[in-house]
Design an enzyme around this catalytic site. Structure first.
Site, short mmCIF file in Angstrom:
data_model
loop_
_atom_site.label_atom_id
_atom_site.label_comp_id
_atom_site.label_asym_id
_atom_site.label_seq_id
_atom_site.Cartn_x
_atom_site.Cartn_y
_atom_site.Cartn_z
N LYS A 7 34.92 61.15 -38.89
CA LYS A 7 35.97 61.30 -39.89
C LYS A 7 37.24 60.69 -39.32
O LYS A 7 37.96 61.31 -38.55
CB LYS A 7 36.23 62.76 -40.27
CG LYS A 7 37.01 62.82 -41.58
CD LYS A 7 37.98 63.97 -41.68
CE LYS A 7 39.30 63.77 -41.02
NZ LYS A 7 40.16 62.69 -41.54
N GLU A 39 56.32 67.27 -28.66
CA GLU A 39 55.89 65.87 -28.56
C GLU A 39 56.72 65.04 -29.56
O GLU A 39 56.66 65.28 -30.77
CB GLU A 39 54.40 65.82 -28.93
CG GLU A 39 53.69 64.59 -28.50
CD GLU A 39 52.22 64.63 -28.91
OE1 GLU A 39 51.88 65.26 -29.93
OE2 GLU A 39 51.41 64.02 -28.22
N CYS A 93 49.62 59.76 -27.11
CA CYS A 93 49.59 61.10 -26.53
C CYS A 93 50.00 61.12 -25.06
O CYS A 93 50.42 62.15 -24.55
CB CYS A 93 48.20 61.69 -26.70
SG CYS A 93 46.92 60.63 -26.01
N ARG A 119 35.63 55.74 -28.06
CA ARG A 119 35.64 56.61 -26.88
C ARG A 119 34.72 57.81 -27.08
O ARG A 119 34.27 58.43 -26.12
CB ARG A 119 37.10 57.07 -26.68
CG ARG A 119 37.44 57.53 -25.32
CD ARG A 119 38.90 57.41 -25.05
NE ARG A 119 39.66 58.55 -25.56
CZ ARG A 119 40.96 58.74 -25.28
NH1 ARG A 119 41.61 57.87 -24.55
NH2 ARG A 119 41.59 59.77 -25.75
N TRP A 155 45.23 58.52 -36.21
CA TRP A 155 45.60 57.19 -36.71
C TRP A 155 46.21 56.30 -35.63
O TRP A 155 46.37 55.11 -35.82
CB TRP A 155 46.63 57.34 -37.85
CG TRP A 155 47.75 58.27 -37.46
CD1 TRP A 155 47.84 59.61 -37.76
CD2 TRP A 155 48.91 57.97 -36.66
NE1 TRP A 155 48.96 60.15 -37.19
CE2 TRP A 155 49.64 59.16 -36.52
CE3 TRP A 155 49.40 56.82 -36.05
CZ2 TRP A 155 50.83 59.24 -35.79
CZ3 TRP A 155 50.57 56.88 -35.32
CH2 TRP A 155 51.28 58.09 -35.20
N GLU A 177 40.89 66.48 -27.48
CA GLU A 177 41.91 65.62 -26.87
C GLU A 177 43.17 65.81 -27.71
O GLU A 177 43.27 65.26 -28.81
CB GLU A 177 41.47 64.15 -26.90
CG GLU A 177 40.24 63.84 -26.07
CD GLU A 177 40.53 63.79 -24.57
OE1 GLU A 177 41.72 63.81 -24.19
OE2 GLU A 177 39.57 63.76 -23.80
#
Ligand SMILES: NC(=O)c1ccc[n+]([C@@H]2O[C@H](COP(=O)([O-])OP(=O)(O)OC[C@H]3O[C@@H](n4cnc5c(N)ncnc54)[C@H](O)[C@@H]3O)[C@@H](O)[C@H]2O)c1
Ligand SMILES: O=CCCC(=O)O
Length: 568
Positions: free
Chosen positions: A247, A453, A356, A232, A223, A322
């Site tokens: 998806k 993260e 990210c 990409r 999202w 990724e």
């Protein structure tokens, strides 16, 4: 029911479910706020009414006029796309998409699962036969047209991203240009899918290496960049001759659907681009189980990526991943303070820290620590938080309540282990999922805030003494996506960059993403690359044509007397 209004200007009627969904303003907001915590699959509901399916409830005037404009521009779609047809879920179920800044429901979208995904796979499989046979020049032209259309709708797509994802409008429009860039690049690169001719060990053989499209691709996206993470993948996939089942995240499907609509307008044939969303695990299973799907390309969390990789084993699919990062941003004593500040702020607070490649740990050398920390604090204090459409806003809301709770948990853990909150550290007075831009000092590499993260507007500052210590701290993680270093010492810049176990290193630069360069990570941050010529390779198989037909060139009566030596 009285408050329920579609953006087409008439009240929906006869829909008992719609009545439930559109209760009073506050309960509607509350409902949406909490439903965003649950997996989308659990939010599938019977379709509230036949049409239209796009609702804005109790919205403010600004959002209402944006929605009206988006609708009249014709790029808004609220159904899945299968074989060129805008499609409902087979059982009529829908789920809600809401604005993270207000909690208002923006749209009801078909809640699809395995059945619709299998239909989409069949469409993509059928379309593959003809799409791969178009000339590269033809595919290139259609991709170029898609790029042009996206750019022509830059403003509206940007508004759509802000509505469903929350990022400031300027950033959202920036994402549209960035995302479109992948299609433009792929359109150009489509014409350069070269093979090789290998010098043959025998005079009458020729060895040709051809690059062929992998086949049907399942593309699963997050999202945080609702357009760019799709283009990409889909840009290069289509350029190579593959077809796709996309998806998108259930939190941000509208941008994906709008982009898909523009792909049809661009002359990309029905079935080449399909979009399904709703029940993530059901869709995932159908993609993984189908032998027709030859490639899974995924952007998202490391946990889900691992599952998809394991699930791809049964049918031995190609996989690109990724995944999450844990970017260190290293500021050396010899850094140019201005450059380091600008770069660190850009990498840390882009998309409210939900990127990210965002700096997750800011490692500052002891000699410059106080000066850097003071200036950094001042700059962060000045950041304006608000709804993405607000004037001068640089930080929007977080995506949902779960994201805020994660940030809170990590901060509590750090503080309990000795870290100090010097700015922010709490929910913003705007409520909802707004969080104050936050700076924490005295952070240690062992704290959860350093090992996980954060994905929020939190800047943890860590102190280090030597270059070796910084490299050790930076590499002391399972992640390996992006890293940043700030130094004016050229020798150090090369030495440290090459010692960092990361796919991407920004040197005196906080923004490292571009369609012309490879993007991707090492270690548990993923497999493969996106963008650039390397991103094309992910959608190509190497096909060897060892050709003995050339015997007739050598001598028409020539016999096959010689073999390659390993066959003797
Ligand atoms: N490396 C990169 O390029 C990159 C880029 C953007 C985001 N990310 C990462 O993405 C994460 C945030 O995104 P997110 O919260 O949407 O990630 P997520 O893993 O929760 O979801 C990503 C996508 O996977 C889908 N999904 C979830 N479970 C699935 C299943 N069992 N089968 C099939 N699909 C499934 C989701 O619905 C969504 O579409 C962060 O960790 C971030 O670092 C990485
Ligand atoms: O969130 C990760 C992707 C961000 C980017 O492409 O720069």
């Amino acid at each position: 029911m009285g408050l329920t209004r579609s953006i087409f200007g008439f009240a929906s009627n006869g829909c008992s479910t719609a009545r439930i969904l559109s209760s009073s303003s506050s309960s509607s907001t509350l409902f949406n706020r909490f439903t965003r915590l649950s997996p989308p699959a659990h939010r599938c509901l019977p379709t509230p009414c036949r049409s239209p399916s796009f609702f804005i409830r109790q919205i403010n005037m600004q959002a209402q006029s944006i929605a009206a404009r988006l609708s009249s521009s014709g790029i808004l779609q609220t159904k899945g796309l299968i074989g060129g047809n805008w499609t409902d879920a087979h059982d009529g179920k829908t789920f809600e998409v809401s604005n993270p800044a207000t909690g208002e429901v923006i749209a009801n979208i078909p809640c699809m699962g395995g059945k619709e995904t299998n239909d989409a796979i069949t469409s993509a499989y059928d379309a593959f036969n003809s799409w791969k046979k178009l000339t590269a020049a033809d595919r290139s032209k259609r991709l170029r047209k898609w790029y042009d259309l996206i750019m022509a709708h830059k403003e509206e797509l940007g508004q759509l991203i802000t509505l469903e994802q929350g990022k400031p409008l300027k950033e959202a429009i920036g994402e549209v240009s960035y995302g479109a860039g992948f299609i433009e690049f792929a359109a150009e690169e489509a014409k350069r899918v070269y093979g090789d001719i290998i010098p043959s060990p025998l005079p009458d053989r020729r060895l040709f290496v051809l690059k062929q499209p992998v086949g049907v691709v399942g593309a699963i996206t997050p999202w945080n960049f609702p357009l760019a993470m799709i283009t990409r993948k889909v840009g290069p996939a289509l350029a190579c001759g593959c077809t796709v089942v996309i998806k998108p995240s259930e939190l941000t499907p509208l941008t994906a659907l709008a982009a898909a609509q523009l792909s049809l307008e661009a002359g990309i044939p029905p079935g080449v681009v399909n979009v399904v969303m709703g029940n993530a695990s059901g869709i995932g299973e159908a993609l993984l189980n189908s032998p027709k799907v030859r490639k899974i390309t995924f952007t998202g969390s490391t946990a889900v990526g691992k599952k998809l990789m394991a699930g791809s084993a049964e049918t031995v699919k190609k996989v690109s991943l990724e995944l999450g990062g844990n970017a260190p941003c290293i500021v050396f004593d010899d850094a140019d303070l201005e450059v380091a500040l600008k770069g660190t702020l850009a990498t840390k607070f882009r998309n409210s820290g939900q990127t990210c490649v965002c700096a997750n740990r800011i490692l500052v050398q002891e000699g410059i620590y106080s000066k850097f920390a003071d200036s950094f604090l001042k700059a962060v204090q000045d950041m304006k938080v608000g709804e993405g459409f607000g004037e001068g806003v640089v930080q929007g809301p977080l995506i949902n309540e779960a994201a805020v709770q994660k940030v809170e948990t990590l901060i509590q853990d750090a503080v309990s282990k000795g870290a100090k909150v010097v700015l922010g550290g709490k929910r913003h007075s705007l409520g909802m999922t707004f969080y104050e831009p936050t700076v924490i000092t005295d952070v240690k590499n062992e704290m959860r805030i350093s090992t996980e993260e954060v994905f929020g507007p939190v800047a943890p500052l860590l102190k280090f003494k030597t270059e070796e210590e910084a490299i050790h701290m930076a590499n002391d993680t399972n992640a390996g996506l992006a890293a940043y270093i700030f130094t004016t010492n050229v020798q150090r810049s090369w030495r440290v960059s090459e010692a960092l176990e990361y796919g991407i290193v920004g040197v005196n630069e906080g923004l490292v993403s571009t369609e012309v360069a490879p993007f991707g990570g090492v270690k548990q941050s993923g497999l493969g690359r996106e963008g650039s010529k390397y991103g094309m390779d992910e959608y190509l198989e190497v096909h060897l044509d060892l050709n003995f037909a050339t015997q007739y060139l050598v001598n028409p009566t020539h016999k096959n007397e010689q073999s390659l030596h390993w066959q003797i």
